[in-house]
Design a protein around this motif. Structure first.
Motif, PDB file in Angstrom:
ATOM      1  N   THR A 115       0.835  -1.204   0.000  1.00  0.00           N
ATOM      2  CA  THR A 115       0.000   0.000   0.000  1.00  0.00           C
ATOM      3  C   THR A 115       0.867   1.251   0.000  1.00  0.00           C
ATOM      4  OG1 THR A 115      -1.802  -1.113   1.166  1.00  0.00           O
ATOM      5  CG2 THR A 115      -1.765   1.289   1.260  1.00  0.00           C
ATOM      6  N   ALA A 116       1.923   1.240   0.802  1.00  0.00           N
ATOM      7  CA  ALA A 116       2.849   2.376   0.821  1.00  0.00           C
ATOM      8  C   ALA A 116       3.491   2.578  -0.550  1.00  0.00           C
ATOM      9  CB  ALA A 116       3.927   2.162   1.880  1.00  0.00           C
ATOM     10  N   GLY A 117       3.598   1.499  -1.331  1.00  0.00           N
ATOM     11  CA  GLY A 117       4.167   1.598  -2.675  1.00  0.00           C
ATOM     12  C   GLY A 117       3.383   2.503  -3.600  1.00  0.00           C
ATOM     13  N   PHE A 118       2.124   2.794  -3.235  1.00  0.00           N
ATOM     14  CA  PHE A 118       1.353   3.740  -4.042  1.00  0.00           C
ATOM     15  C   PHE A 118       1.972   5.136  -4.021  1.00  0.00           C
ATOM     16  CE2 PHE A 118      -2.209   0.661  -3.473  1.00  0.00           C
ATOM     17  CZ  PHE A 118      -2.498   0.482  -4.827  1.00  0.00           C
ATOM     18  N   LEU A 119       2.806   5.414  -3.040  1.00  0.00           N
ATOM     19  CA  LEU A 119       3.509   6.699  -2.993  1.00  0.00           C
ATOM     20  C   LEU A 119       4.508   6.805  -4.142  1.00  0.00           C
ATOM     21  CD1 LEU A 119       4.184   6.911   0.853  1.00  0.00           C
ATOM     22  CD2 LEU A 119       2.434   8.150  -0.452  1.00  0.00           C
ATOM     23  N   VAL A 120       5.017   5.655  -4.596  1.00  0.00           N
ATOM     24  CA  VAL A 120       5.917   5.624  -5.751  1.00  0.00           C
ATOM     25  C   VAL A 120       5.102   5.663  -7.046  1.00  0.00           C
ATOM     26  CG1 VAL A 120       7.713   4.318  -6.957  1.00  0.00           C
ATOM     27  CG2 VAL A 120       7.636   4.339  -4.449  1.00  0.00           C
ATOM     28  N   THR A 121       4.089   4.820  -7.108  1.00  0.00           N
ATOM     29  CA  THR A 121       3.258   4.755  -8.313  1.00  0.00           C
ATOM     30  C   THR A 121       2.532   6.073  -8.560  1.00  0.00           C
ATOM     31  OG1 THR A 121       2.894   2.405  -7.876  1.00  0.00           O
ATOM     32  CG2 THR A 121       1.427   3.461  -9.461  1.00  0.00           C
ATOM     33  N   GLY A 122       1.970   6.642  -7.492  1.00  0.00           N
ATOM     34  CA  GLY A 122       1.251   7.906  -7.629  1.00  0.00           C
ATOM     35  C   GLY A 122       2.139   9.013  -8.136  1.00  0.00           C
ATOM     36  N   TYR A 123       3.385   9.021  -7.667  1.00  0.00           N
ATOM     37  CA  TYR A 123       4.327  10.043  -8.131  1.00  0.00           C
ATOM     38  C   TYR A 123       4.605   9.876  -9.623  1.00  0.00           C
ATOM     39  CZ  TYR A 123       8.286  13.259  -8.066  1.00  0.00           C
ATOM     40  OH  TYR A 123       9.129  14.329  -8.313  1.00  0.00           O
ATOM     41  N   ALA A 124       4.864   8.641 -10.051  1.00  0.00           N
ATOM     42  CA  ALA A 124       5.164   8.394 -11.463  1.00  0.00           C
ATOM     43  C   ALA A 124       3.995   8.795 -12.357  1.00  0.00           C
ATOM     44  CB  ALA A 124       5.515   6.922 -11.675  1.00  0.00           C
ATOM     45  N   LEU A 125       2.778   8.444 -11.944  1.00  0.00           N
ATOM     46  CA  LEU A 125       1.610   8.820 -12.737  1.00  0.00           C
ATOM     47  C   LEU A 125       1.430  10.338 -12.755  1.00  0.00           C
ATOM     48  CD1 LEU A 125      -0.927   6.064 -11.585  1.00  0.00           C
ATOM     49  CD2 LEU A 125       0.324   6.185 -13.755  1.00  0.00           C
ATOM     50  N   GLY A 126       1.723  10.986 -11.633  1.00  0.00           N
ATOM     51  CA  GLY A 126       1.630  12.435 -11.572  1.00  0.00           C
ATOM     52  C   GLY A 126       2.593  13.118 -12.514  1.00  0.00           C
ATOM     53  N   VAL A 127       3.785  12.542 -12.668  1.00  0.00           N
ATOM     54  CA  VAL A 127       4.768  13.099 -13.602  1.00  0.00           C
ATOM     55  C   VAL A 127       4.237  13.022 -15.029  1.00  0.00           C
ATOM     56  CG1 VAL A 127       7.077  12.806 -14.596  1.00  0.00           C
ATOM     57  CG2 VAL A 127       6.741  12.579 -12.132  1.00  0.00           C
ATOM     58  N   MET A 128       3.672  11.877 -15.385  1.00  0.00           N
ATOM     59  CA  MET A 128       3.174  11.689 -16.748  1.00  0.00           C
ATOM     60  C   MET A 128       2.017  12.633 -17.058  1.00  0.00           C
ATOM     61  SD  MET A 128       3.359   7.513 -16.843  1.00  0.00           S
ATOM     62  CE  MET A 128       2.504   7.411 -18.403  1.00  0.00           C
ATOM     63  N   VAL A 129       1.128  12.836 -16.092  1.00  0.00           N
ATOM     64  CA  VAL A 129      -0.015  13.727 -16.300  1.00  0.00           C
ATOM     65  C   VAL A 129       0.407  15.183 -16.182  1.00  0.00           C
ATOM     66  CG1 VAL A 129      -2.257  14.443 -15.388  1.00  0.00           C
ATOM     67  CG2 VAL A 129      -1.683  12.008 -15.527  1.00  0.00           C
TER      68      VAL A 129
END
Length: 402
Positions: free
Chosen positions: A39-53
């Motif tokens: 669940t904490a890994g969403f902090l990594v995934t969310g950041y990557a998706l935020g960069v793309m958007v």
């Protein structure tokens, strides 16, 4: 190099630190918020998706103001996101803070690349871009290990507070050192979007996705590969990543230097060598000394492609390069996500922890083929950015080709 490029590098250092330091602090963050590591890994995934958007979104929103002011606003967004992460009372709030900070990432590097290139002579543009990206590479050598150490010793919130302070320093540096560069008159969103009709721009972005994806296919799974295959202790992985970071610094500077002299040959050499080294990593991963050397080489060859690829996009989207430059930063993150997924697939298929290296080698080889295709098309048609140039007003089109 102008001091303004140093100010951009400081901002890049802060952004690079916040992007990667979370990976070493996931256990502490998960424990504090009472969530699982995945669940904490969403902090990594969310950041990557935020960069793309965020890369195209923030760039479009900034088309109405000067590039300097846009960079300052992006650093302000970065500061706010990291402060929110440092003070977050719940996991959800921290995730929001991470996404807010990530929105500045792609646009900062995209617009920063354009500004850095505009500050120097034509034969030093790739070098200026590389100097700005040096902040990102040095973050992996200094910022991330120190941030992880601070976070594990006195608390992860302190780490994000320090990162926010780095953002303040970067903001002040930009305000003080970057000259006021008014937005280019006559370039609208329509002209910026026209760059994506240029096959050369799309090929460069595809090379970015595949080439840098090759790097992260291997590096994403470096911990189990080094502990289970090479026989390193768990604590050695951080130092191996420092070797990777040192390779990134050297490769970035070399790539910037030689891309100004011979851009496409630099891509041929770096992508070709990267494919070979990644393939060899399936063998060298079984020996500690050879594995350490190979990791450094992967970092060097992978980041040797960054300045030439970024300059290639700027050259091919000439006249309206800002949005294309920012989207290309998102392409790096897309490559990271794609390669990590593919690497996980081959491991799940039972092919072993070294199997992602073959995935990386294949991606890098595909990027090399695209580089040859791009050069062949350019020789056939000659005249980069014809689509963008035709979309510009007549007087600006003449100035662009002057």
């Amino acid at each position: 190099m102008p001091l303004a490029v140093l100010a951009l590098a400081i901002g890049a250092f802060g952004i690079g630190t916040t992007e990667f330091v979370i990976m070493g602090l996931l256990p502490e963050v998960a424990s504090d918020f009472g969530v699982s590591i995945p669940t904490a890994g969403f902090l990594v995934t969310g950041y990557a998706l935020g960069v793309m958007v965020g890369a195209p979104l923030m760039t479009v929103l900034g088309t109405k103001i000067s590039r300097k002011r846009t960079l300052m606003l992006l650093m302000g967004l970065f500061i706010a996101g990291n402060l929110l992460s440092a003070l977050a009372p719940t996991f959800g709030v921290m995730l929001i803070g991470r996404v807010i900070a990530s929105l500045a990432h792609g646009a900062f590097f995209g617009i920063g690349s354009v500004v850095a290139a505009d500050l120097v002579a034509p034969d030093r543009k790739a070098g200026a871009i590389a100097m700005m990206f040096t902040g990102l590479t040095v973050a992996n050598v200094v910022g991330v290990p120190l941030g992880t150490l601070v976070g594990q010793s006195v608390g992860w919130r302190v780490t994000f507070g320090i990162v926010a302070l780095l953002g303040v320093i970067g903001l002040l540096g930009i305000a003080r050192l970057v000259p006021e560069m008014p937005r280019v008159e006559g370039v609208s969103l329509r002209q910026e979007l026209a760059a994506f009709k240029n096959a050369q721009v799309l090929l460069a972005m595809a090379m970015t996705v595949l080439g840098f994806g090759g790097v992260f296919a291997a590096i994403t799974y470096i911990a189990p590969m080094m502990t289970q295959v090479a026989g390193f202790a768990d604590g050695s992985v951080n130092w191996l990543l420092v070797f990777f970071g040192l390779g990134m610094v050297g490769g970035n500077l070399v790539g910037g230097k030689y891309a100004d002299r011979a851009l496409m040959p630099m891509l041929y050499v770096s992508l070709g060598a990267l494919a070979v080294v990644l393939a060899l990593f399936t063998l060298t991963a079984h020996d500690k000394a050879l594995a350490a050397v190979t990791i450094a080489l992967i970092g060097a060859l992978g980041f040797a492609t960054v300045p030439p690829l970024q300059k290639r996009v700027l050259d091919q989207a000439r006249g309206a390069p800002t949005l294309a430059s920012a989207v290309n930063i998102g392409a790096f993150n897309l490559g990271n996500a794609l390669s990590a997924w593919l690497g996980g697939l081959v491991i799940s298929a039972g092919l072993g922890y070294t199997a992602p290296n073959w995935v990386g080698a294949g991606l890098a080889a595909a990027a090399l083929l695209l580089a040859f295709l791009s050069a062949a098309l350019e020789r056939r048609h000659s005249g980069p950015s014809r689509v963008v140039a035709e979309a510009l007003p007549t007087d600006q089109r003449a100035a662009t080709h002057r």
